[in-house]
Design a protein around this motif. Structure first.
Motif, PDB file in Angstrom:
ATOM      1  N   UNK A 178      -7.246  47.592  55.337  1.00  0.00           N
ATOM      2  CA  UNK A 178      -7.950  46.531  54.646  1.00  0.00           C
ATOM      3  C   UNK A 178      -7.059  45.303  54.652  1.00  0.00           C
ATOM      4  N   UNK A 179      -7.620  44.163  54.970  1.00  0.00           N
ATOM      5  CA  UNK A 179      -6.868  42.930  54.893  1.00  0.00           C
ATOM      6  C   UNK A 179      -6.719  42.523  53.434  1.00  0.00           C
ATOM      7  N   UNK A 180      -5.673  41.781  53.098  1.00  0.00           N
ATOM      8  CA  UNK A 180      -5.551  41.296  51.719  1.00  0.00           C
ATOM      9  C   UNK A 180      -6.684  40.326  51.392  1.00  0.00           C
ATOM     10  N   UNK A 226       0.285  40.772  61.916  1.00  0.00           N
ATOM     11  CA  UNK A 226       1.082  41.965  62.199  1.00  0.00           C
ATOM     12  C   UNK A 226       1.983  42.317  61.020  1.00  0.00           C
ATOM     13  N   UNK A 227       2.414  41.302  60.267  1.00  0.00           N
ATOM     14  CA  UNK A 227       3.264  41.563  59.105  1.00  0.00           C
ATOM     15  C   UNK A 227       2.546  42.462  58.092  1.00  0.00           C
ATOM     16  N   UNK A 228       1.238  42.322  58.001  1.00  0.00           N
ATOM     17  CA  UNK A 228       0.450  43.150  57.089  1.00  0.00           C
ATOM     18  C   UNK A 228       0.038  44.468  57.743  1.00  0.00           C
ATOM     19  N   UNK A 229      -0.316  44.425  59.015  1.00  0.00           N
ATOM     20  CA  UNK A 229      -0.923  45.582  59.670  1.00  0.00           C
ATOM     21  C   UNK A 229       0.084  46.648  60.074  1.00  0.00           C
ATOM     22  N   UNK A 230       1.190  46.238  60.703  1.00  0.00           N
ATOM     23  CA  UNK A 230       2.104  47.228  61.270  1.00  0.00           C
ATOM     24  C   UNK A 230       2.662  48.203  60.237  1.00  0.00           C
ATOM     25  N   UNK A 231       3.078  47.741  59.064  1.00  0.00           N
ATOM     26  CA  UNK A 231       3.573  48.725  58.093  1.00  0.00           C
ATOM     27  C   UNK A 231       2.522  49.745  57.672  1.00  0.00           C
ATOM     28  N   UNK A 232       1.245  49.405  57.832  1.00  0.00           N
ATOM     29  CA  UNK A 232       0.164  50.320  57.468  1.00  0.00           C
ATOM     30  C   UNK A 232      -0.266  51.190  58.642  1.00  0.00           C
ATOM     31  N   UNK A 233       0.352  50.949  59.787  1.00  0.00           N
ATOM     32  CA  UNK A 233       0.016  51.723  60.986  1.00  0.00           C
ATOM     33  C   UNK A 233       1.234  52.464  61.524  1.00  0.00           C
ATOM     34  N   UNK A 237       9.210  42.135  52.341  1.00  0.00           N
ATOM     35  CA  UNK A 237       8.061  42.878  51.860  1.00  0.00           C
ATOM     36  C   UNK A 237       6.773  42.238  52.390  1.00  0.00           C
ATOM     37  N   UNK A 238       5.871  43.026  52.996  1.00  0.00           N
ATOM     38  CA  UNK A 238       4.676  42.429  53.610  1.00  0.00           C
ATOM     39  C   UNK A 238       3.828  41.604  52.642  1.00  0.00           C
ATOM     40  N   UNK A 239       3.582  42.132  51.444  1.00  0.00           N
ATOM     41  CA  UNK A 239       2.734  41.405  50.496  1.00  0.00           C
ATOM     42  C   UNK A 239       3.384  40.090  50.089  1.00  0.00           C
ATOM     43  N   UNK A 240       4.709  40.108  49.877  1.00  0.00           N
ATOM     44  CA  UNK A 240       5.388  38.877  49.485  1.00  0.00           C
ATOM     45  C   UNK A 240       5.451  37.886  50.641  1.00  0.00           C
ATOM     46  N   UNK A 241       5.608  38.396  51.868  1.00  0.00           N
ATOM     47  CA  UNK A 241       5.629  37.499  53.027  1.00  0.00           C
ATOM     48  C   UNK A 241       4.293  36.793  53.194  1.00  0.00           C
ATOM     49  N   UNK A 242       3.205  37.527  53.043  1.00  0.00           N
ATOM     50  CA  UNK A 242       1.884  36.920  53.142  1.00  0.00           C
ATOM     51  C   UNK A 242       1.686  35.921  52.006  1.00  0.00           C
TER      52      UNK A 242
END
Length: 370
Positions: A26-28, A314-321, A333-338
């Motif tokens: 899921x995208x943020x 990719x910052x959000x997706x790759x850690x979830x894949x 941290x992906x959430x903080x980077x976004x």
């Protein structure tokens, strides 16, 4: 034919041997108050030969994300034909059910009343416009119309009717360095022309305020933003997200005379030299040339724990894949980077396209480079 692996090329290099997983992605959610609609544009530039295949007329695909009524179905993250293509040539090295992933935007939904400032987006060289979806939805939720542009033959792109044009631009004959440099230059010239062509063809979209236009991009897309601003005064403000000017000749010594922001990554000594140092106007010679030559307002932000592809989905997706097996995302941290990108990209365009002069906030993962 030799497959040229360009230093900023396809996202396939990112994933390594990430195992296949079922899609639970899921995208943020966008943080703005507006719901978002999205529509696709298929634009044919009659009279312009494709730079890679001169017997073809240049065609460009784009998506427009805008404040909308929440009516209809949610748009897929990738087009069905492209999801089918990814079954054999997956993006970011990951085999998963890409076709099941949905955005938070409604397909062809009615736009909210009014006219919205326009922000153009160009992806990195070899990347799909899909990789800018998170920021596109965020800006649209905050009152912008965002136009994400694909550059044909750099990456797989779905066209109307289910046709998929692939990354043939990277398959070039020969080993001659001079020919490779010519190919890089042709690619960057094509990108500049693509964006200006798209901008020429937005007048029929009545919700767009074309008197207020910004542009941002990742990697080669950030350099494309700078190039377009140098030659097209319709673009009022631009952002370069970790792009370098040395991919072809891209005129850093000319600078720009309107607002421009850099967002750079931290150092990555385990990666090739182009990625191996913090990218700021103090450490990157071509950024410094651009900075010194520019006369408009400038801002330079650095994310020390981020890496080159931190500035993409990719910052959000790759850690979830299965995680980042390449080092291209760093340890942020992906959430903080976004969140950081949402904060500063929105604030920059709010200031220079909407005239909102609020002070820029501080963020724990971002450094201001003076």
């Amino acid at each position: 034919m030799r497959k040229i692996i360009l230093a900023v090329a396809a996202l396939l290099v990112l994933g390594g041997n990430v195992p296949a997983q079922a899609a639970t992605l899921e995208l943020p959610k966008p943080a703005g108050r507006n719901q978002v609609g999205v529509t696709e544009l298929h634009l044919v530039q009659h009279g312009r030969a494709d730079p890679w295949f001169p017997n073809e007329t240049r065609q460009v695909m784009a998506s427009v994300w805008y404040p909308a009524l929440p009516l209809g179905r949610k748009a897929p993250y990738v087009a069905p034909a492209l999801a089918k293509h990814y079954e054999t040539e997956p993006p970011i090295g990951v085999r998963t059910d890409w076709g099941s992933i949905r955005t938070h935007s409604y397909v062809n939904a009615p736009a909210l009343p009014g006219r919205f400032p326009v922000v153009l987006y160009s992806p990195g060289v070899g990347n799909s416009r899909t990789m800018g979806t998170i920021l596109a939805e965020e800006l649209a939720s905050r009152g912008y119309a965002v136009v994400t542009v694909d550059h044909t033959y750099e990456t797989a792109i779905a066209f109307p009717g289910g046709e998929v044009k692939t990354d043939k631009a990277f398959a070039l004959p020969g080993e001659d360095p001079a020919e490779i440099e010519k190919a890089k230059q042709r690619m960057m010239d094509a990108r500049e022309n693509d964006v200006r062509f798209v901008l020429d063809n937005l007048h029929n979209l009545t919700m767009l305020d074309l008197a207020k236009v910004g542009m941002f991009g990742h990697s080669g897309g950030g350099i494309t933003a700078a190039r377009v601003m140098q030659v097209d005064r319709r673009v009022d403000a631009g952002i370069n997200m970790d792009g370098w000017f040395s991919f072809g000749y891209n005129r850093p010594e000319q600078g720009v005379d309107r607002p421009f922001m850099f967002m750079g990554a931290g150092s990555a000594p385990n990666l090739p030299p182009l990625y191996g140092k913090p990218r700021t106007h103090l450490s990157e010679p071509d950024w410094q040339k651009f900075w010194q030559a520019s006369t408009g307002p400038l801002l330079d932000l650095n994310m020390p724990e981020g890496r080159h592809y931190t500035f993409t989905d990719a910052q959000w997706l790759l850690p979830r894949l299965g995680g980042d097996h390449s080092g291209f995302l760093g340890t942020v941290d992906p959430a903080r980077a976004i969140d950081a990108q949402r904060v500063y990209v929105t604030a920059f365009f709010d200031r220079h396209l909407k005239g909102r002069q609020q002070p820029l906030p501080q963020h724990p993962d971002v450094r201001f480079i003076r």
